[in-house]
Motif scaffolding. Structure first.
Motif, PDB file in Angstrom:
ATOM      1  N   UNK A  37     -64.570  48.400 -16.122  1.00  9.52           N
ATOM      2  CA  UNK A  37     -65.951  48.095 -16.512  1.00  9.52           C
ATOM      3  C   UNK A  37     -66.350  46.672 -16.150  1.00  9.52           C
ATOM      4  N   UNK A  38     -65.434  45.910 -15.560  1.00  7.17           N
ATOM      5  CA  UNK A  38     -65.728  44.531 -15.168  1.00  7.17           C
ATOM      6  C   UNK A  38     -65.476  43.508 -16.250  1.00  7.17           C
ATOM      7  N   UNK A  39     -64.852  43.926 -17.351  1.00  5.66           N
ATOM      8  CA  UNK A  39     -64.539  43.004 -18.448  1.00  5.66           C
ATOM      9  C   UNK A  39     -63.140  42.443 -18.269  1.00  5.66           C
ATOM     10  N   UNK A  40     -62.938  41.220 -18.748  1.00  6.94           N
ATOM     11  CA  UNK A  40     -61.611  40.613 -18.727  1.00  6.94           C
ATOM     12  C   UNK A  40     -60.898  40.973 -20.011  1.00  6.94           C
ATOM     13  N   UNK A  41     -59.705  41.547 -19.896  1.00  2.00           N
ATOM     14  CA  UNK A  41     -58.908  41.926 -21.065  1.00  2.00           C
ATOM     15  C   UNK A  41     -57.574  41.194 -20.994  1.00  2.00           C
TER      16      UNK A  41
END
Length: 117
Positions: A37-41
């Protein structure tokens, strides 16, 4: 020598140079991985299982301490150094708030010992 900054990496792991991969793997503050989703985890371990994924180094935590003087009749001003609190008159203690990455992490209350002079 490279100007590679692991905290701003946006290149898939497989396209990094061997030197950049080594710098990223050696980063001391942990890693994050870009999800679908393009999020940094957060990536809790250093397993580099997906060569096509984008990894970056987590920025070093920002730690700040704030101190507040405590008097018999209430609280005094806030200070950014313990030395400033200890130089206030009639201070019976202080409160120290530790803030890490903008979030309150810990609060300590410390009594100031009386001078026996």
């Amino acid at each position: 020598m490279t100007d590679f900054d692991p905290t701003t990496n946006r290149i898939p792991f497989e396209l990094l140079t061997p030197e950049e991969r080594a710098i990223l793997k050696a980063w001391p503050h942990g890693w994050q991985m870009r999800d679908l989703d393009g999020n940094w985890v957060d990536r809790p371990d250093s397993a580099w299982s997906s060569l096509h994924m984008v990894y970056r180094g987590k920025p070093e935590s920002v730690v700040k301490e704030l101190f507040g003087a405590v008097y018999l009749d209430g609280f005094g001003d806030g200070y950014e150094s313990l030395q400033d609190v200890l130089h206030t008159n009639n201070c019976i203690g202080f409160i120290c708030a530790e803030i890490v990455d903008g979030k309150l992490k810990d609060v300590r209350v410390v009594e100031v010992e009386e001078d026996e002079t």
